[in-house]
Design an enzyme around this catalytic site. Structure first.
Site, short mmCIF file in Angstrom:
data_model
loop_
_atom_site.label_atom_id
_atom_site.label_comp_id
_atom_site.label_asym_id
_atom_site.label_seq_id
_atom_site.Cartn_x
_atom_site.Cartn_y
_atom_site.Cartn_z
N GLU A 1 -12.19 13.91 -15.14
CA GLU A 1 -13.20 14.60 -14.81
C GLU A 1 -14.68 13.83 -15.05
OE1 GLU A 1 -12.87 17.24 -12.76
OE2 GLU A 1 -10.55 17.52 -13.74
N HIS B 1 -14.97 11.49 -11.87
CA HIS B 1 -15.83 12.44 -10.73
C HIS B 1 -17.09 12.49 -11.03
CE1 HIS B 1 -12.12 13.57 -8.50
NE2 HIS B 1 -11.47 14.33 -9.68
#
Lengths: 495, 495
Positions: free
Chosen positions: B261, B264
């Site tokens: 994550e 991202h």
């Protein structure tokens, strides 16, 4: 659909936009990283602009008119339409250019006020405060008033209340309050040092959360988080949030701060389910809202009965309190002390702080007091009401955030909340004399159920005055509050 | 203002509404109490409706045209206008009635799918899936395509990519991947039991957060929280959020989930500041987005070099790992295993899971496969690609949430991300051969700076194909990925 249903349908979008903005503000206060500030300000401005455009649109005016024409004047519908009409009038009173100027001025003022307070230098704040006062004078004109310009500001925060009402109410208990505080101040110093020692934050949180849930704060429809300034916010009847500020070495903010916000939250959670998603859910006025927070924080949360039940549990959580007697504990949490800072004031001195602000706001609005004279006027009146003089402006006229936020006419609602809390509690007591005994056994639903039925479920349907009339058969009145204070403190101080 | 500036000004409101909706979804996943669900669905629907109305308005069309006419075709402005034009076209392709029907169908489907999966009974899901497929066929027609209906779906998620492209790319590495997995599956079982033991959650969080901040996730412009399904969301360049799911007795979700994550998030945080508040900030495609998460999770986070630096620190945090050697640790976190569930698949088997879904989605869209035959087709192809057969539908055709969410054409982006991650990393390596040594010393800025300059800062300015062309001088290609996998796993397995 009836015209009324069409109106509510139209309001759904407004309610959703307001809730979305509240979620963004909640996130801003509880979780947002520093980098998010600029973007968040932009997002909130956009939501607020869209909400305002829709609210003040001709569609709203047209649907309001249609619903008003169609409703039986004696019906709940007519009452609801009147509330929405008032909202509409309030939203349309300020020209867009004025709102933009005020918003910009407030955005600039906050930093100037914060710096002036940090440096305890009123002269830094005075020029911008003069501009703010000019805007408030304009605002009062836009809002309109019959007798006193302050009425125009007051009505934004407390529907149906006038400056004359507040003056009468404050005049009605000032002398008695000054006398009580004077008497208590001459008693031997109260020891509350046990509240100022290291307390584990997680345990503070767990204990206080347990208490407010037992009061009736429903965590399946609520959240508690941490923020610098405690607040309550609501995204609907079934999602109501509170925040708490914890200190490593002071227990009161966790205990009484959480009870206070939970009092607000239970009011929001208590609106009838059919009001959810409509602009009629929530609290009817700031004063009534404050009555609920003060009721749970002070009348319940600072009572000897409550602590006869809760103290053993607190002592189990914090063994360092094991040797504090119930009597000493209750006296400590109810310590009355003349002090300079309103937000730290006890139940007995609190309303005096408000009266001072009300006096000054009225006179500054009419020009009777000039901005540059405010520190002198503040300190003089402080001495008169509280018998002490602030050592500097940071602890005096600069202490509150309100004026720099463009909020004048707001302070009285705090004091009205105190008065109403006792009037409502007395009515509950008359209906259910078992309430004190119930509280002393950790049973709070007798009280909460009464509040739900008589206050919470109605949402914004009745004004504060109508609600008080229904409950007490009379008006807002300071006598019950003064009776309560005198009885309570004379008992605690053994007078 | 130039026509381009006027266009961006217009888009600000859209960007703000999208960000507000993202905040509401973030709160929904990380903090909202159960009672808030109905109200939140309503608020999100309102924001989405207002965003859609504004986006698809004639004003948008007119401003796009004016900006297009005014821009030098070779300029960045022209490129940006083209991106916004594509967004507009995509948003206007579906008639409002279709969107409403699809939204309603999806809302209903999720519960049916969840129950069918829980009971491992495809027949419960089949009827609604048939309706969803019909809607996807309609969607493909609305979107338009040149060769294959699937192009119409794919273009919603991966700009500029066709079904023929994906087929060629997948065909280009399927056999080599099947052979690699086959070889690895015949090796002695890898011991990763040390990853499955009790680990304190707070320590997991602190360790993983420390790592991703060292990678470059900027917490002054970001937040990490807990949710059931990990995700990354962004409210602007300077407020990017990630979530993590922690397990009491399994370390990987904290470690590699957070790295994923954060990959991202660093992409979102890396958009040029001047793109903030415009629709040009953020990732250019799902495939490129996934390349960034996979790069940090797998190429960096599962490398021997990285752990030569990080393992001693992990062992300090978790003394129960003290006796695990670097070699054993790296082998454990890179264990290759034929398994049924995509989201738990390792680097070597992952793309095979995707190929299977791509095959089925293509054929179901054209009617070549009937819905009722999906379990049989799934299991047959699973056996063919992965050499094992799912024991039931819960571990087979019912495992993914995507179809019940109305997402078809989405899966390929995961596999493309894997391929691109290696192509981009190789380009970074060519520019800075010191990167592996830097990583082995806990120094990640050489790599991040390269990604920032070559990928992140551009936001959505270049398509995935344009970006890949600029970086590699060629197209998306599976050979570098296969070379990387073979080299890595032959080294780890000592082949």
């Amino acid at each position: 659909m009836t015209p009324y249903q069409t109106l509510l349908q139209h309001y759904r979008t407004l309610v959703d936009l307001r809730a979305a903005a509240s979620v963004l503000r909640w996130d801003q206060q509880t979780q947002m990283p520093p980098g998010g500030a600029a973007g968040r300000a932009r997002q909130l401005a956009t939501l607020s602009r869209m909400e305002h455009e829709l609210h003040t649109s001709e569609t709203t005016a047209r649907l309001l008119e249609a619903a008003r024409d169609a409703a039986d004047p004696a019906s709940d519908e007519a009452r609801a339409v009147a509330v929405l009409q008032e909202d509409y009038d309030r939203a349309t009173r300020f020209p867009a250019a004025f709102v933009a100027e005020l918003t910009q001025l407030v955005a600039m003022s906050h930093g100037i006020w914060a710096k002036a307070r940090a440096e305890s230098d009123f002269s830094q704040f005075a020029p911008v405060l003069a501009q703010l006062v000019a805007k408030m004078q304009q605002a009062a004109e836009y809002m309109g008033y019959d007798e006193h310009p302050y009425d125009g500001l007051l009505k934004r925060y407390e529907r149906g209340m006038t400056t004359a009402d507040v003056t009468r109410i404050f005049d009605g208990h000032r002398a008695r309050l000054v006398a009580l505080v004077d008497t208590l101040s001459r008693q031997p110093q109260v020891d509350d040092s046990f509240l100022h020692q290291p307390f584990d934050r997680d345990k503070q949180r767990a204990f206080a959360l347990d208490i407010v849930q037992k009061f009736g704060f429903d965590m399946s429809r609520g959240v508690q988080a941490v923020s610098v300034h405690p607040f309550c916010t609501s995204f609907g009847v079934n999602d109501v949030r509170i925040t708490t500020r914890f200190y490593d070495d002071f227990l009161n903010p966790a205990l009484f701060g959480m009870m206070h916000e939970a009092g607000h939250a239970m009011y929001e959670q208590g609106s009838a389910q059919e009001l959810d998603g409509t602009p009629l859910a929530g609290g009817t006025s700031l004063g009534v809202h404050e009555s609920q927070s003060r009721l749970w924080e002070n009348i319940v949360g600072r009572s000897a009965g409550f602590w006869s039940w809760a103290l053993p549990q607190l002592q189990q959580t914090f063994p360092q309190l094991a040797r504090v007697s119930l009597e000493a504990f209750v006296k400590g949490i109810n310590k009355v002390q003349r002090s300079f800072i309103r937000v730290e004031a006890d139940e007995a001195t609190y309303n005096l702080h408000i009266m001072l602000r009300f006096d000054l706001e009225k006179d500054i609005l009419t020009g009777k007091i000039r901005v540059q004279d405010l520190p002198k006027e503040w300190n003089g009146r402080f001495e008169e009401y509280l018998g002490i003089t602030p050592p500097d402006d940071a602890q005096g006229v600069l202490q509150d955030v309100h004026w720099s936020s463009g909020l004048m006419g707001y302070f009285p609602t705090y004091a009205l909340g105190n008065l109403l809390s006792v009037q409502y509690y007395n009515a509950a007591l008359a209906a259910h004399p078992s309430i004190p005994d119930d509280i002393a056994q950790g049973k709070f639903d007798t009280l909460l159920d009464w509040l739900r039925v008589n206050i919470h479920q109605h949402g914004r349907k009745y004004t504060a005055a109508e609600l008080t009339q229904r409950i007490t058969g009379g008006d807002i009145d300071s006598t019950p509050y003064m009776d309560y204070l005198e009885r309570k403190f004379k008992s605690i101080y053994g007078l």
